[in-house]
Design an enzyme around this catalytic site. Structure first.
Site: not given
Ligand code: IPM
Ligand code: MN
Length: 371
Positions: A142, A189, A221, A245, A249
């Site tokens: 970000y 990851k 993942d 983020d 959701d």
């Protein structure tokens, strides 16, 4: 207690849901003899429209001078659909997080007994889910350097992390695990990304300071799959900015609606409380948005000041509203209750927990029976 709150309603449904949270806070203040003062300031698209700047200096000053910030939502389709826009509403929120050093975003996730059977996921899978996501908020991709080549054909976003940035949030996540079920899962990851390998190294080292907490690792993942497949396995999830983020959701589906999820962003300065949902521009001004995430963000704000009884009463009122099916259309598509009906009910419950004014006989028809 005396609290000075900076109110940043922002864009889309932000103002209408924040309004309900303020009504609830005022009711709490009256009942428990607190004084809450508000200072409202612009942020996001509305601030761009007025000043050209998504985070005007005056807004930043009001935030820095406040005891806490209650944030609504940010974003507007006129910017989303214009890749060449030079200023974007989201920059306001990102700059605010960075300027106030809000490095830890805490997103609790729970299930509500009355909603479990309505979920898109199977009741047997989600029952008992209760975890919290610690999302790093002021670094990573970000905030890394961004570049677009002169010919417009190549774009770069750098993901950068330092040990200090990882360690400070890791300590908070471990401390949280210590008072919960003592399990921490680092989502990364590390099979591909150098930054993720640094996260693993730092977090493994810090784990020795918290011997009562068990630590495990999941690739993002796989984590995305596990959150839906077997969510009760999680207690505290620690992760970097972008992964946090995305998975938060995703996780909101377990609760029943993204309109239910609150968050706290804490760091070195004034803490900020905001729903995890966005500005939902399609619903703007229609009085149909779910105000619960904003109301629960206000509860997290009170918890931040150790006002646990007050926060507890808000949560109890929210649970009661869901139990009575007093909810917006994101939860019950046939509901006739509006944003402000939910706020009214919750205020009413807070005032008279034993004697809230609802006619239970009409609730099943989804009519506004708050009397
Ligand atoms: C969130 C939002 C923000 C983010 C946007 C509005 C910049 O999606 O708080 O989760 O990506 O952090
Ligand atoms: Mn998000």
């Amino acid at each position: 207690m005396k609290l000075k709150i900076a109110l940043l309603p922002g864009d889309g449904i932000g103002p209408e849901v924040t309004k309900q949270a303020v009504k609830v806070l005022d009711t709490i203040a009256e009942k428990f003899n607190h004084t809450i003062e508000y200072q409202t300031a612009d942020v996001g698209a509305i601030a761009i429209d007025k000043t050209g700047n998504p985070l005007p200096d005056e807004t930043l000053k009001i935030c820095a001078d406040a005891d806490a910030i209650l944030f609504g939502a940010i974003g507007d389709p006129k910017y989303d659909n214009d890749p060449s826009a030079k200023v974007r509403p989201e920059q306001g929120l990102l700059k605010l997080r960075k300027s106030l050093g809000l490095f830890a975003n805490i997103r609790p996730l729970t299930t509500y007994a009355s909603l479990i059977h309505k979920s898109n996921l199977k009741e047997a899978v989600i029952k008992g889910t209760d975890f919290v996501i610690y999302r790093e908020l002021t670094s990573g991709i970000y905030f890394g350097e961004k570049e677009l080549s002169d010919d417009g054909n190549t774009a770069v976003d750098i993901c950068k992390y330092t040990t200090e940035e990882i360690n400070r949030i890791a300590h908070l996540a471990f401390k949280s695990a210590q008072v919960r079920r003592k399990k921490l899962t680092l989502v990364d990851k590390a099979n591909v990304l150098e930054t993720s390998r640094l996260w693993r190294k730092c977090v493994t080292k810090i784990a020795t300071e918290y011997p009562d907490v068990s630590l495990d690792f999941l690739f993002v993942d796989n984590a995305a799959m596990q959150i839906i497949l077997n969510p009760t396995q999680f207690d505290v999830i620690l992760t970097e900015n972008l992964f946090g983020d995305i998975i938060s959701d995703e996780a909101s589906v377990i609760s029943g609606s993204i309109g239910l999820l609150a968050s706290a962003s804490i760091g070195y300065h004034t803490a900020l409380f905001e729903p995890i949902h966005g500005s939902y521009p399609q619903a703007k001004g229609k009085n149909i948005a779910n105000p619960v995430a904003s109301i629960l963000s206000a509860a997290m704000l009170l918890e931040h000041f150790k006002l646990y009884k007050e926060a507890g009463l808000i949560k109890e009122a929210v649970e009661k509203s869901l139990e009575l099916n007093i909810c917006t259309v994101d939860i019950n598509s046939e509901s006739l209750f509006k944003t402000d009906d939910i706020g009214e009910f919750i205020m009413d419950y807070i005032q008279f927990p034993q004697d809230y004014k609802v006619n239970p006989n009409n609730i099943h028809i989804g009519k506004s029976t708050i009397i």
